[in-house]
Design an enzyme around this catalytic site. Structure first.
Site: not given
Ligand code: BGC
Length: 898
Positions: A481, A751
């Site tokens: 990501e 997270e």
């Molecule tokens: C990310 C988040 C992001 C989210 C959106 C994730 O995969 O890591 O931090 O804001 O997707 O829903």
């Protein structure tokens, strides 16, 4: 004679102290010290005033700017208290020219300072026509593994060089060299922007690298963001398929003549030792393929291939406004573990972002594989499932010398643990060093308290920021990501502005927000690597929230002016989709990662209606647009949007609030957002805050908020008189809470509230980053409410300071300092059985409203004397259990007898 000089300087020193003469230092141009490559026509100057006297204010300043020969601007004495972001108003600044400036100030008693020491700035290539360079691409046919490409050219300088500046950018990432030496100390250049519209070049002073006579310039290119796979849908080549270089060196000779060395058809190309490089997967270097001395004069490039010149337009080329990524802290291997699975793993003790440098000796062809992981699993084994498709592996193939050093060039990893395979000889800690890489923002904030877990939380917040402020604000640094998720960035931006100076960092990124908006709609990630979707509430609002946060934190109006169209276009793009002023027709992420127990029989999952959330953010963004219109003097827009805001709030109350004042979603996030953004009529706010309190208690004093509710939770509690509960939440250490991960050994922010569960098992590997700063947004409350350092909006950027600590919890002390543009602002409070004390420092040329806890003035002292007799401190009243005083710069020591 000597004696006389000593006496004279002693007298001068005495005179300075006695007269309290102010001095000026810390000169910044466009928020940087002696920057290169400016292209703005009116750079802004800031300076700090130092004075031994309390309440020092500036009443006037004078600036002079010269190009070394002539004065290009002399402001004359300007009666003004502005000492931050003062714009240049002299004759036009010229491409590639270097300027010096100095400033002197007068204090409130009209006493003048001496001229400051000079500071400098150098202009970059201001217009596309200033580029003599042309885009070049390698003439080789590329192999499928896409090895790095080398470009070189030899040239000679006949005369004595006065100065030389290199301007460089690329399709892909570059590392450039002059005569075998690396140009500059920036990494991952040219950084990541919305390349098709904005591709940044960097400017480097290379005077010291040039030699009279023969010279060789070289550059190595790797895939970088330009064509690495980005996002989880296996999308590569987002910006193009072919690497390219655009570079020129502007040389000024001492005889006044000039010369330019630039990329053109005379350059040559080859492939290099980086045989594979992808951001997510890592890099492979085959040292046997190294072209020894390829970037020096001492090399024969006869069998290199001629480059191809491309006539790509230069209209997207812009200068760099943010601090480049640099190598920062280094970490020694803490220990080398043999895991239960028998693997050799190095523990660096900190989850960090960057890479490992390895020293190794062996046979040619020996190959060492370094794999990266953030955590070990329950059994102590190396765990990489949460990296998803990102391989995060670097490989080094030895050339067979007695000592070789490896580090990658065009990738980075998020890791604490490194698994080593194939290392020839014994693994020794001293052969491995981990380097953190992040944008070179100045550290500005220090927070400390009497609780070691809270101090670790602050450490984790800071490392979350370090790991994810890598040219763009990324969600996470390790899995497939690493994207500029807008929601995460807006949630954390205010906290970020305490820890480091993020003014230029966000100024740059916000321009990419604007560049990537699609008819006002804000994509989920910036630069947009994902596609057409966007306008998710609380994500897209980054368009209004971040510029406003930066304006508040740094008093910098320019970001508001620059972003105004973007802010307005976003609000309008939402308005277009509304019906009866309700933002309720489009898709949203909602309160991402809110609390939801597994076996939810009694419905305690904290699900908040996504459209209720959207309506709150619609109001918030509209409010920020109104505020901005007012700052910029746009009355017509301020009126139009004030009218819209009233309708948005009325629609909210009609749709989402019951007659008795209950919200249709009874969650913490619903109440927090409704209260934070003033959605409810004033007379129903207190009852709503009571419902919030009751909800928190129902969860056994736990938060249940996700990405959108969390940043404001404690702020709302404090605002409505529930600081005690804010402290209870802060100190909560069972899941879900800020301290639960700390207790589980986290060294960064996770997270998820339960990335590692109490039994040591992991949350789903499909989304379980251990370095995600969003929940670190509590840092803002810790600085602003716990220690109490804040700025008023009538004097943004700490021109008018508020110091209002909320003393609570079981803390016996808490302190913070912040490097503002005016200087150091700090407060340290202590509490014992007899006294509460506060040590406060206020920088010159600001004023402060200080709240001293306690209303019995007779019990308050300043510097051990009754408060009423304190010099330069004016008691103005009592409020909320505090005695309020107004003061200016200086150090103050308050004590309140208990
Ligand atoms: C990310 C988040 C992001 C989210 C959106 C994730 O995969 O890591 O931090 O804001 O997707 O829903």
């Amino acid at each position: 004679m000597k004696k006389l000089v000593v006496l004279a300087s002693a007298l001068v020193a005495f005179g300075t102290v006695c007269s309290g003469q102010a001095s000026v230092s810390q000169l910044l141009t466009e928020n940087e010290t002696n920057p290169l490559g400016l292209t703005t026509t009116d750079p802004r100057f800031s300076w700090q005033i130092r004075s031994p006297q309390r309440n020092t204010l500036q009443s006037a300043y004078e600036i002079k700017v010269s190009n070394g020969k002539n004065t290009v601007w002399s402001s004359g004495k300007i009666n003004s208290d502005s000492s931050v972001h003062v714009a240049y108003k002299g004759s036009p600044l010229l491409t590639n020219e270097k300027y010096q400036w100095q400033v002197k100030v007068w204090d409130q008693n009209s006493k003048g300072s001496a001229w400051s020491a000079p500071a400098s700035f150098q202009m970059g290539l201001i217009s596309p026509a200033d580029w003599k360079a042309r885009w070049i691409e390698s003439g080789l046919t590329e192999s499928p593994s896409r090895p790095s490409q080398l470009f070189r050219k030899s040239f000679s300088t006949g005369k004595k060089v006065k100065s030389a500046t290199a301007y460089i950018t690329s399709h892909g990432m570059y590392e450039a060299y002059l005569n075998g030496k690396r140009i500059g100390d920036a990494w991952l250049t040219p950084g990541w922007t919305s390349y098709k519209k904005r591709l940044q070049y960097q400017s480097y002073d290379v005077t010291h690298l040039l030699q009279q006579g023969a010279n060789t310039v070289g550059a190595m290119l790797g895939n970088g963001w330009y064509r690495s796979v980005l996002g989880w849908q296996n999308n590569g080549n987002i910006y193009g398929k072919t690497l390219g270089l655009l570079m020129q060196i502007n040389i000024d000779y001492t005889d006044g003549s000039k010369e330019t060395v630039a990329t053109d058809g005379s350059w040559k190309s080859e492939t290099g030792a980086v045989v594979y490089s992808e951001i997510y997967n890592g890099e492979t270097i085959d040292a046997r393929k190294e072209k020894l001395n390829w970037n020096t004069n001492n090399y024969d490039d006869n069998n290199w291939t001629a480059v191809q010149v491309k006539d790509y337009p230069l209209t997207n080329i812009v200068t760099t406004v943010n601090e480049p990524v640099k190598k920062q802290e280094s970490f020694k291997a803490l220990k080398i573990i043999t895991t239960p699975a028998g693997e050799k793993v190095i523990d660096f003790g900190q989850n960090l972002v960057g890479w490992v440098e390895m020293k190794v000796a062996g046979k040619a062809g020996d190959s060492v594989l370094l794999s990266h992981a953030e955590v070990l699993d329950k059994k102590g084994n190396f765990y990489t499932e949460n990296l998803r498709a990102a391989k995060a592996q670097n490989k080094y193939i030895l050339k067979g010398e007695s000592a070789e050093t490896f580090h990658p060039y065009f990738t980075w990893q998020g890791f604490r643990y490194v698994k080593v395979e194939g290392y020839p000889g014994e693994l020794k800690p001293e052969n491995f060093t981990a380097y953190a890489l992040y944008s070179d923002m100045k550290p500005t904030g220090i927070f400390n308290s009497s609780d070691s877990l809270i101090n670790q939380l602050q450490h984790n917040i800071q490392w979350g920021q370090k790991g994810n402020f890598l040219d763009v604000p990324t969600d996470c640094p390790q899995r497939d990501e690493r994207l500029g998720w807008t929601g995460d960035a807006q949630a954390f931006s205010r906290t970020a502005s305490f820890n480091m100076n993020v003014n230029n960092f966000f100024a740059k990124w916000m321009r990419d927000v604007e560049a990537d908006q699609i008819e006002g709609l804000v994509p989920h990630v910036i630069p947009n690597a994902l596609g057409k979707d966007g306008n998710s509430a609380g994500w897209a609002d980054v368009a209004t929230i971040v510029p406003w946060d930066m304006y508040i934190a740094y008093g910098d109006k320019r970001i508001l002016a620059t972003q105004y169209n973007s802010m307005k276009a976003f609000v309008e793009s939402v308005r277009r989709t509304t019906k009866d002023d309700l933002w309720n027709t489009t898709w949203h992420f909602g309160d991402w990662l809110f609390y939801r127990p597994f076996d939810d029989n009694d419905g305690s999952s904290a699900v908040t209606d996504k459209h209720l959330i959207a309506q709150c953010f619609y109001a918030h963004s509209t409010q920020l647009l109104i505020n901005t219109a007012k700052v910029l003097g746009n009355k017509a827009d301020a009126d139009t949007y004030t009218n819209l805001l009233q309708r948005i709030k009325a629609a909210f109350n009609k749709e989402y609030v019951t007659a008795t004042g209950r919200l249709v979603s009874g969650t913490q996030t619903a109440y927090v957002l409704a209260l934070q953004f003033d959605m409810l009529p004033e007379n129903s706010r207190q009852q709503a805050s009571d419902r919030l309190v009751e909800n928190i208690k129902r969860y056994g004093n736990h938060l249940t908020t996700g990405f959108l509710g969390t940043p404001y939770l404690c702020h709302v509690l404090t605002r409505f008189g529930h600081s005690d509960l804010a402290y209870t939440l802060l100190m909560q250490d069972s899941y879900p809470s800020w301290l639960y991960p700390v207790k589980m050994g986290a060294t960064t922010i996770w997270e998820r509230w339960d990335g590692i569960k109490t039994d040591g098992s992991f949350q789903t590997p499909t989304m379980n980053s251990f370095n995600h700063y969003a929940y670190g947004a509590i840092g803002d409350w810790m600085y602003r409410k716990m220690v109490g350092l804040d700025t008023y909006e009538d004097g943004v950027g700490y021109k008018h300071i508020q110091v209002k600590p909320h003393i609570g919890g079981k803390f016996t002390h808490a302190s913070a300092s912040l490097q503002t543009y005016y200087g150091t602002l700090s407060n340290a409070w202590k509490k014992d059985s007899t006294h509460v004390s506060m040590q406060v420092e206020i920088p010159a040329n600001t004023r402060a409203t200080i709240y001293i806890p306690g209303t019995d003035i007779g019990k308050i002292t300043e510097n051990n004397a009754p408060l009423s007799s304190s010099k330069g401190v004016k008691i103005t009243g009592q409020e909320d259990g505090y005695t309020v005083v107004e003061t200016g710069s200086g150090k103050y020591s308050f004590a309140v007898k208990q």
